[in-house]
Design an enzyme around this catalytic site. Structure first.
Site, PDB file in Angstrom:
ATOM      1  N   GLU A  90       0.842  -1.198   0.000  1.00  0.00           N
ATOM      2  CA  GLU A  90       0.000   0.000   0.000  1.00  0.00           C
ATOM      3  C   GLU A  90       0.876   1.246   0.000  1.00  0.00           C
ATOM      4  O   GLU A  90       1.898   1.298   0.684  1.00  0.00           O
ATOM      5  CB  GLU A  90      -0.907  -0.013   1.234  1.00  0.00           C
ATOM      6  N   GLU A  94      -2.619  10.732   2.843  1.00  0.00           N
ATOM      7  CA  GLU A  94      -3.720  10.813   3.791  1.00  0.00           C
ATOM      8  C   GLU A  94      -3.684  12.137   4.537  1.00  0.00           C
ATOM      9  O   GLU A  94      -2.625  12.531   5.047  1.00  0.00           O
ATOM     10  CB  GLU A  94      -3.643   9.682   4.826  1.00  0.00           C
TER      11      GLU A  94
END
Length: 267
Positions: A90, A94
């Site tokens: 991943e 964010e």
């Protein structure tokens, strides 16, 4: 543990401070204070129906900065969550609401029961505005850019995580949700809802054998392309929301991902 501060950019228009964090979202969810809710809460996730190996993503988004909330764009190997020895892969952009103007970049490798993070925090004064985010992924480097400025650059030479990302195709996604890990994202305030993440447009450039990038597609979100995107209808551990397809909508030429309480309606 002493924190090392790296001055990346300092100007009147753009300022980022990168800090290496000694703890991560997984350890804080296990040992820190928790966000709780006695009401059903709903978020949104859109995910690609295909996977890509390497490339460049450029997207103009208005992410959400609010305590308790995670608002994101990321790439992800769809089988990671299944465990059973499968590797976790991943790469993240964010916005996390523990502090105002806080952007986090991250790579997650390892496996489900022992994920390896490399979280770095950046100050982003324009966090509540539309911002252009670029993620560049090649076999030898991963680069995060904001409004054309590089805020993080990890290379295969110095990072095992970059090397681990090789040869694993990933989907690309955006979501908005509430983390149980209050020490990671801040204390959630139910009165802040509803909240809306907005995506203006997105481009994907294929990575060629000669090291160049070629535009493969652009989505202006004038409509929802069901041949490219799906809508999530699930939750996961340490997430207080369930993703609802109803919370992902096209509104005025933008893809809007909403965070709502049980009886709230998206606007």
């Amino acid at each position: 543990m002493k924190k090392t501060c790296l001055l990346v950019v300092l100007s009147s228009a753009l300022c980022f401070n990168a800090l290496a964090e000694p703890a991560n979202q997984d350890t804080l969810a296990q040992t820190g204070s928790l966000n709780l809710s006695d009401k059903a809460l709903f978020g949104a996730e859109v995910f690609s129906l295909d996977k890509v190996l390497y490339g460049k993503f450029v997207t103009r988004m208005k992410l959400v900065s609010a305590p308790g909330v995670v608002s994101s764009f990321f790439t992800y190997d769809d089988e990671s969550w299944q465990g059973e020895g499968r590797p976790w892969r991943e790469i993240d952009f964010e916005v996390i609401g523990k502090h105002p103007e806080q952007l986090q970049t991250n790579m997650i490798t390892g496996k489900l029961n022992k994920r390896i993070h490399s979280e770095k925090i950046h100050k982003l004064p324009q966090v509540n505005e539309f911002v252009e985010y670029t993620l560049i992924w090649t076999p030898n480097e991963i680069i995060w850019q904001v409004n054309g400025e590089t805020v993080r650059h990890d290379t295969a030479e110095s990072s095992k995580q970059v090397r681990d990302m090789r040869n694993t195709p990933q989907s690309y996604r955006s979501n908005i949700w509430i983390s149980a890990a209050a020490d990671w994202v801040g204390k959630f305030n139910p009165q802040s809802l509803p909240l809306h993440q907005k995506i203006d447009w997105m481009e994907y450039y294929e990575y060629k054998d000669n090291g160049e990038f070629s535009l493969a597609w652009r989505d202006d979100f004038n409509s929802f392309d069901e041949k490219r995107w799906g809508k999530g209808d699930w939750g996961f551990e340490s997430n207080l929301v369930t993703f609802s397809p109803k919370n992902a909508k096209i509104v005025d030429g933008k893809l809007v991902l909403s965070l709502t309480a049980e009886d709230a309606s998206t606007k």
